[in-house]
Design a protein around this motif. Structure first.
Motif, PDB file in Angstrom:
ATOM      1  N   ARG B 247     -20.425  12.470 -21.193  1.00 54.75           N
ATOM      2  CA  ARG B 247     -19.888  11.112 -21.597  1.00 54.75           C
ATOM      3  C   ARG B 247     -18.641  11.063 -22.136  1.00 54.75           C
ATOM      4  O   ARG B 247     -17.814  10.158 -22.103  1.00 54.75           O
ATOM      5  CB  ARG B 247     -20.640  10.984 -23.114  1.00 54.75           C
ATOM      6  CG  ARG B 247     -22.323  10.615 -22.537  1.00 54.75           C
ATOM      7  CD  ARG B 247     -23.143  10.261 -23.823  1.00 54.75           C
ATOM      8  NE  ARG B 247     -22.858   8.978 -24.129  1.00 54.75           N
ATOM      9  CZ  ARG B 247     -23.746   8.331 -25.019  1.00 54.75           C
ATOM     10  NH1 ARG B 247     -24.451   8.916 -25.720  1.00 54.75           N
ATOM     11  NH2 ARG B 247     -23.199   7.218 -25.464  1.00 54.75           N
ATOM     12  N   PHE B 268       2.162  -4.703  -7.244  1.00 51.54           N
ATOM     13  CA  PHE B 268       1.722  -5.530  -6.222  1.00 51.54           C
ATOM     14  C   PHE B 268       2.591  -6.899  -7.028  1.00 51.54           C
ATOM     15  O   PHE B 268       3.241  -7.696  -6.175  1.00 51.54           O
ATOM     16  CB  PHE B 268       0.311  -5.905  -6.048  1.00 51.54           C
ATOM     17  CG  PHE B 268       0.238  -7.045  -5.044  1.00 51.54           C
ATOM     18  CD1 PHE B 268       0.379  -6.802  -3.570  1.00 51.54           C
ATOM     19  CD2 PHE B 268      -0.008  -8.237  -5.373  1.00 51.54           C
ATOM     20  CE1 PHE B 268       0.429  -7.805  -2.676  1.00 51.54           C
ATOM     21  CE2 PHE B 268      -0.354  -9.336  -4.407  1.00 51.54           C
ATOM     22  CZ  PHE B 268      -0.064  -8.974  -3.180  1.00 51.54           C
ATOM     23  N   PHE B 271       6.174  -6.681  -6.108  1.00 51.34           N
ATOM     24  CA  PHE B 271       6.415  -7.025  -4.391  1.00 51.34           C
ATOM     25  C   PHE B 271       6.253  -8.339  -4.167  1.00 51.34           C
ATOM     26  O   PHE B 271       6.869  -9.167  -3.453  1.00 51.34           O
ATOM     27  CB  PHE B 271       5.434  -6.062  -3.882  1.00 51.34           C
ATOM     28  CG  PHE B 271       5.270  -6.241  -2.417  1.00 51.34           C
ATOM     29  CD1 PHE B 271       6.403  -5.856  -1.557  1.00 51.34           C
ATOM     30  CD2 PHE B 271       4.325  -7.013  -1.767  1.00 51.34           C
ATOM     31  CE1 PHE B 271       6.371  -6.239  -0.119  1.00 51.34           C
ATOM     32  CE2 PHE B 271       4.169  -7.227  -0.241  1.00 51.34           C
ATOM     33  CZ  PHE B 271       5.429  -6.917   0.515  1.00 51.34           C
ATOM     34  N   LEU B 272       5.158  -9.058  -4.710  1.00 51.34           N
ATOM     35  CA  LEU B 272       4.613 -10.401  -4.361  1.00 51.34           C
ATOM     36  C   LEU B 272       5.692 -11.373  -4.894  1.00 51.34           C
ATOM     37  O   LEU B 272       6.161 -12.248  -3.808  1.00 51.34           O
ATOM     38  CB  LEU B 272       3.498 -10.590  -4.983  1.00 51.34           C
ATOM     39  CG  LEU B 272       2.977 -12.265  -4.654  1.00 51.34           C
ATOM     40  CD1 LEU B 272       2.629 -12.227  -3.111  1.00 51.34           C
ATOM     41  CD2 LEU B 272       1.759 -12.609  -5.269  1.00 51.34           C
ATOM     42  N   TRP B 275       8.822 -10.674  -2.465  1.00 49.44           N
ATOM     43  CA  TRP B 275       8.451 -11.161  -1.140  1.00 49.44           C
ATOM     44  C   TRP B 275       8.633 -12.661  -1.271  1.00 49.44           C
ATOM     45  O   TRP B 275       9.025 -13.275  -0.163  1.00 49.44           O
ATOM     46  CB  TRP B 275       7.292 -10.578  -0.705  1.00 49.44           C
ATOM     47  CG  TRP B 275       6.473 -11.041   0.536  1.00 49.44           C
ATOM     48  CD1 TRP B 275       6.968 -10.260   1.803  1.00 49.44           C
ATOM     49  CD2 TRP B 275       5.811 -12.187   1.002  1.00 49.44           C
ATOM     50  NE1 TRP B 275       6.482 -11.153   2.998  1.00 49.44           N
ATOM     51  CE2 TRP B 275       5.847 -12.127   2.478  1.00 49.44           C
ATOM     52  CE3 TRP B 275       5.306 -13.138   0.218  1.00 49.44           C
ATOM     53  CZ2 TRP B 275       5.114 -13.255   3.000  1.00 49.44           C
ATOM     54  CZ3 TRP B 275       4.641 -14.300   1.008  1.00 49.44           C
ATOM     55  CH2 TRP B 275       4.656 -14.009   2.165  1.00 49.44           C
ATOM     56  N   ALA B 276       7.922 -13.304  -2.132  1.00 49.16           N
ATOM     57  CA  ALA B 276       7.813 -14.841  -2.219  1.00 49.16           C
ATOM     58  C   ALA B 276       9.116 -15.541  -2.117  1.00 49.16           C
ATOM     59  O   ALA B 276       9.449 -16.511  -1.717  1.00 49.16           O
ATOM     60  CB  ALA B 276       6.602 -15.350  -2.985  1.00 49.16           C
ATOM     61  N   GLY B 277       9.941 -15.035  -3.229  1.00 52.14           N
ATOM     62  CA  GLY B 277      11.415 -15.445  -3.384  1.00 52.14           C
ATOM     63  C   GLY B 277      12.254 -15.329  -2.152  1.00 52.14           C
ATOM     64  O   GLY B 277      13.057 -16.089  -2.082  1.00 52.14           O
ATOM     65  N   ASN B 278      12.206 -14.021  -1.664  1.00 57.96           N
ATOM     66  CA  ASN B 278      12.881 -13.799  -0.234  1.00 57.96           C
ATOM     67  C   ASN B 278      14.461 -13.777  -0.460  1.00 57.96           C
ATOM     68  O   ASN B 278      15.060 -14.633   0.414  1.00 57.96           O
ATOM     69  CB  ASN B 278      12.403 -14.710   0.901  1.00 57.96           C
ATOM     70  CG  ASN B 278      12.548 -14.067   2.139  1.00 57.96           C
ATOM     71  OD1 ASN B 278      12.945 -12.863   2.258  1.00 57.96           O
ATOM     72  ND2 ASN B 278      12.542 -14.890   3.239  1.00 57.96           N
ATOM     73  N   ARG B 316     -20.205   5.857 -11.123  1.00 55.00           N
ATOM     74  CA  ARG B 316     -20.418   6.240 -12.437  1.00 55.00           C
ATOM     75  C   ARG B 316     -20.848   7.848 -12.657  1.00 55.00           C
ATOM     76  O   ARG B 316     -20.472   8.502 -13.325  1.00 55.00           O
ATOM     77  CB  ARG B 316     -21.757   5.428 -13.093  1.00 55.00           C
ATOM     78  CG  ARG B 316     -22.312   6.129 -14.536  1.00 55.00           C
ATOM     79  CD  ARG B 316     -23.471   5.457 -14.952  1.00 55.00           C
ATOM     80  NE  ARG B 316     -23.844   5.607 -16.180  1.00 55.00           N
ATOM     81  CZ  ARG B 316     -24.438   6.444 -16.709  1.00 55.00           C
ATOM     82  NH1 ARG B 316     -24.939   7.004 -15.834  1.00 55.00           N
ATOM     83  NH2 ARG B 316     -24.550   6.659 -17.988  1.00 55.00           N
ATOM     84  N   ASP B 317     -21.567   8.285 -11.622  1.00 52.87           N
ATOM     85  CA  ASP B 317     -21.950   9.767 -11.565  1.00 52.87           C
ATOM     86  C   ASP B 317     -20.603  10.634 -11.217  1.00 52.87           C
ATOM     87  O   ASP B 317     -20.308  11.601 -11.964  1.00 52.87           O
ATOM     88  CB  ASP B 317     -22.787  10.006 -10.293  1.00 52.87           C
ATOM     89  CG  ASP B 317     -24.090   9.244 -10.520  1.00 52.87           C
ATOM     90  OD1 ASP B 317     -24.529   9.078 -11.702  1.00 52.87           O
ATOM     91  OD2 ASP B 317     -24.876   9.253  -9.454  1.00 52.87           O
ATOM     92  N   GLU B 400     -26.352  13.214 -25.837  1.00 50.57           N
ATOM     93  CA  GLU B 400     -27.246  12.182 -25.159  1.00 50.57           C
ATOM     94  C   GLU B 400     -28.419  11.927 -26.232  1.00 50.57           C
ATOM     95  O   GLU B 400     -29.148  12.661 -26.956  1.00 50.57           O
ATOM     96  CB  GLU B 400     -27.936  12.863 -23.976  1.00 50.57           C
ATOM     97  CG  GLU B 400     -26.866  13.156 -22.910  1.00 50.57           C
ATOM     98  CD  GLU B 400     -26.063  11.886 -22.358  1.00 50.57           C
ATOM     99  OE1 GLU B 400     -26.529  10.792 -22.538  1.00 50.57           O
ATOM    100  OE2 GLU B 400     -25.134  12.352 -21.289  1.00 50.57           O
TER     101      GLU B 400
END
Lengths: 178, 400
Positions: B247, B268, B271-272, B275-278, B316-317, B400
């Motif tokens: 746990r 990201f 980067f975005l 990239w968008a402004g360029n 989870r395991d 537990e």
């Protein structure tokens, strides 16, 4: 079956740890068809009843993947196939700008699948359930804790099961009518 | 509990194991650092300082990130952090060593940063404009403020922690809580400025307001992955073998999972937006990193630093499996190294991919020396804070 009229046997407890140990004892005794009712979530109870393994994670994963693909290809279809326009000389498939919507739809579909999948797996909405026939059961949403061993369990026997629940120090044991 | 009776002291058996590892790390580290220093004279000073700088950034992340986790724990309370408190404190106590390891960067300022050359500054309107901030004395003072501030915070937290162990009571904890808030604000500002000074100013024309946050997320991820690896190591030996349960690991695994996502989100976003402004003054940073072989490193980072750990940590395991979670943590640490290299090195190598043997010796050397010193610090104190107000809650949580 001779116990046609009975849904199960229910024991009432006045504290959560008694419920958890009773659930453990019932599992250890071999009962499998049992459910517990409590006014608030008890983390140990999930372990005691072995409720961790169910199909919900898979449903949520599938929902998330479908949402992601929907989000991406919705934009791809519009920008590249259905209505291609040149925006500042960028490629039509401007995937970086698709990522945000893709991400949002992944979350949206995954969370909707979680809610709807949970309801489907629980059989909700369920206007009638036999446990409501126990007069004191309304206390399950206030300050009492209940453990119900259902008649569908192969080991179930009305007399023996009641007697077994009686040994777990409940405040009350009652039969649950259908 | 047996372990509680012995005060969670490092047992003789564990001390022997730790000393074996310490010797290995120390030998490894010494060989690595000496080989890198040999490269300073035999190959090129520039390569030495570059290799040292990026390797150093990784080590700073482990130490300063651990300090930040301590402060988060003191500020928020809760049982999840009790189990990592001692390893994080030991990592924070290595900060004076980290301060010493900055010396080569100080010596190599002129080999690393173009703004330190007065002829270049005179010839360039842009650099002239930035000179009040980017100049050698102010750069050095700022570096001392970041590193000195962290050492100062670490010294206080460790001192109060020792008092808490000795005397108990609420007072030490109250002081830690009071310092943790301002401490975290200082940490956030220091890492942001540090990232600007040590990394971004290699290319003084480029800037990104996201970069500081990206560095914070990276440090938090590095140190959490490191602490998970340490906890799994400790959990194989007494006294922690009786304490650490799936746990606890599950909680730490969830944090690592969240940080993998946070890092990807920041990375990201940066980067975005660019990239968008360029815009011509913003995109070169990415153009350099997406051409000439570097794009494959970038792709490896997208997969190894985000996609793969993200997909695995959903389980989870897996988060409850000591060995698997440790392996993922070590893999994440490896990817942190790759990510830092990808962020720092392309600016020096202008255009094409390159990797020197000194990059390997520098990172192995610095990490080796740092780990040896970390283990030395770790064995000094009990492995759990004896009078932490959340200790019994944390121990109970594991059962537990």
């Amino acid at each position: 079956m001779s116990e046609q009229g009975i849904y199960g046997v229910m024991a009432e407890f006045d504290n959560p740890s008694a419920l958890v140990s009773a659930a453990r004892a019932a599992r250890a005794k071999g009962y499998r068809k049992l459910d517990a009712y409590s006014p608030f979530p008890i983390e140990e109870l999930t372990d005691a009843l072995h409720l961790h393994k169910n199909k919900l994670p898979l449903i949520v994963l599938a929902g998330g993947v479908i949402g992601g693909l929907t989000g991406f290809f919705l934009q791809y279809w519009i920008a590249v196939i259905y209505f291609p326009i040149n925006i500042a000389g960028r490629p039509l498939n401007s995937w970086p700008s698709f990522i945000i919507i893709t991400f949002e739809l992944t979350i949206l579909f995954a969370s909707l699948s979680a809610v709807l999948g949970m309801m489907a797996l629980c059989g909700l909405p369920m206007p009638y359930h036999p446990v409501f026939n126990v007069p004191r059961f309304s206390a399950a949403s206030r300050n009492r804790f209940f453990l119900c061993i259902e008649a569908a369990d192969p080991l179930f026997d009305p007399a023996q099961t009641s007697q077994f629940l009686g040994t777990l120090e409940p405040t009350e044991v009652s039969e649950v009518a259908h | 509990m047996i372990a509680q009776a012995t005060g969670f002291q490092v047992t003789d058996e564990l001390r022997d194991t730790m000393r074996q590892w310490r010797t290995r790390f120390a030998v490894f580290g010494a060989v690595g650092v000496l080989a890198t220093v040999a490269g300073l004279f035999l190959v090129s000073p520039n390569q030495f300082y570059r290799s040292w700088l990026w390797s150093y950034l990784f080590v700073v992340g482990l130490a300063a990130g651990s300090l930040a986790w301590l402060m988060v724990q003191y500020l928020t309370g809760g049982a999840w952090g009790v189990i990592i408190r001692r390893p994080a404190e030991a990592a924070a106590r290595t900060l004076p060593l980290v301060l010493l390891l900055f010396i080569p960067i100080f010596i190599g300022i002129r080999n690393l940063y173009p703004w330190s050359h007065s002829d270049l500054v005179r010839a360039d309107e842009f650099l002239r404009h930035k000179q009040p901030y980017l100049n050698v004395p102010f750069f050095t003072i700022r570096a001392l403020i970041y590193l000195g501030g962290w050492c100062f915070l670490s010294w206080f937290f460790n001192r109060w922690s020792a008092i808490e162990d000795r005397e108990g009571g609420q007072t030490p904890r109250r002081k830690m809580g009071a310092l943790a808030g301002p401490g975290l604000i200082f940490f956030g500002l220091a890492v942001t400025f540090m990232a600007t000074d040590w990394v971004l100013s290699i290319d003084p024309r480029w800037y990104s307001t996201m970069y500081g946050l990206l560095m914070i997320a990276g440090q938090a991820l590095s140190s959490m992955a490191f602490l998970i690896a340490v906890i799994v190591f400790l959990a194989a030996h007494k006294p922690m073998v009786d304490v650490v349960t799936p746990r606890h690991l599950h909680d730490l695994g969830k944090l690592m999972f969240a940080l993998v996502m946070l890092w990807a989100y920041f990375s990201f976003s940066q980067f975005l937006i660019i990239w968008a402004g360029n815009l011509p003054e913003e995109i070169p940073w990415y153009l350099v990193r997406l051409h000439g072989g570097w794009q494959w490193v970038g792709l490896a980072i997208v997969i190894g630093h985000f996609a793969l750990p993200f997909a695995l940590l959903l389980s989870r395991d897996l988060k409850r499996n000591f060995k698997l979670l440790r392996n993922i943590a070590l893999f994440v640490l490896l990817m942190r190294v790759v990510d830092i290299y990808w962020e720092v090195a392309p600016d020096f190598l202008k255009g094409s991919f390159g990797l020197s043997w000194m990059d390997f010796t520098a990172v192995l050397g610095l990490v080796g020396i740092w780990l040896a010193y970390f283990l030395r610090q770790l064995e000094k104190r009990p492995l759990l804070p004896l009078h932490d107000p959340h200790l019994s809650e944390a121990l109970e949580h594991g059962r537990e």
